[in-house]
Scaffold this active site. Structure first.
Site, short mmCIF file in Angstrom:
data_model
loop_
_atom_site.label_atom_id
_atom_site.label_comp_id
_atom_site.label_asym_id
_atom_site.label_seq_id
_atom_site.Cartn_x
_atom_site.Cartn_y
_atom_site.Cartn_z
CB CYS A 14 21.23 -1.27 -9.80
SG CYS A 14 21.67 -2.73 -10.76
NE ARG A 20 22.24 1.62 -11.99
CZ ARG A 20 21.14 2.27 -11.64
NH1 ARG A 20 21.22 3.53 -11.25
NH2 ARG A 20 19.97 1.68 -11.68
CG ASP A 130 20.20 1.67 -15.55
OD1 ASP A 130 21.12 1.02 -16.09
OD2 ASP A 130 19.06 1.19 -15.36
#
Length: 164
Positions: A14, A20, A130
């Site tokens: 990420c 994440r 996100d």
């Protein structure tokens, strides 16, 4: 890792390796362990940007993992050029991550660059958003759910050699 051993290897990616990708890494490691496949799989995570290297994941991510009885002790690291040669699968959490991975991939890249959400999630759920600026842990719980489904489906397909 993948190219240095007989283990298949997965790198979850990420932006900053705080929210994440650590959740995805922890979920995948947990699934591998529960299936007794630790000798067959190597799993890590990294960030595209070097904003948080050496830091623990976001506290909200750790809280969600703890609620699901998953330990995580990793620290953020930035994606390295050699990762593209050492890992078999590199998973992006969203299209922006995937575009960055494609730009960063050196010539001769052997890793498959994929969107994690493409494994078993409904079309409108495939992007793992996100949650960094969100308040509370609800979005982190959703990420855990998405990663659980996607990782389970990926592992199943990979074991059946159904990944192209």
């Amino acid at each position: 890792m993948g190219k240095r051993s007989q283990k298949s290897s997965v790198l979850m990616v990420c932006v900053g390796n705080l929210c994440r990708s650590p959740i995805a890494e922890a979920v995948m490691r947990d699934l591998v362990a529960r299936a007794g496949l630790q000798g067959e799989w190597h799993v890590e995570s990294a960030g595209i940007e070097d904003w948080h290297s050496g830091h623990q994941p976001d506290e909200r991510a750790l809280n969600v993992l703890a609620r699901h009885n998953i330990e995580y002790n990793g620290k953020a690291r930035v994606l390295a050029p050699e990762d593209f040669l050492e890992f078999d699968y590199i998973f992006a959490m969203d299209l922006s991550n995937l575009a960055a991975l494609r730009r960063m991939a050196p010539k001769g890249t052997t890793a498959k660059l994929l969107i994690l959400g493409n494994f078993g999630l409904k079309p409108d759920e495939r992007i793992i958003e996100d949650p960094y600026y969100d308040i509370g842990e609800a979005s982190f719980e959703e990420i855990y759910r998405q990663c659980s489904i996607a990782c389970r489906n990926f592992l199943k397909q990979a074991r059946l050699k159904q990944i192209m």
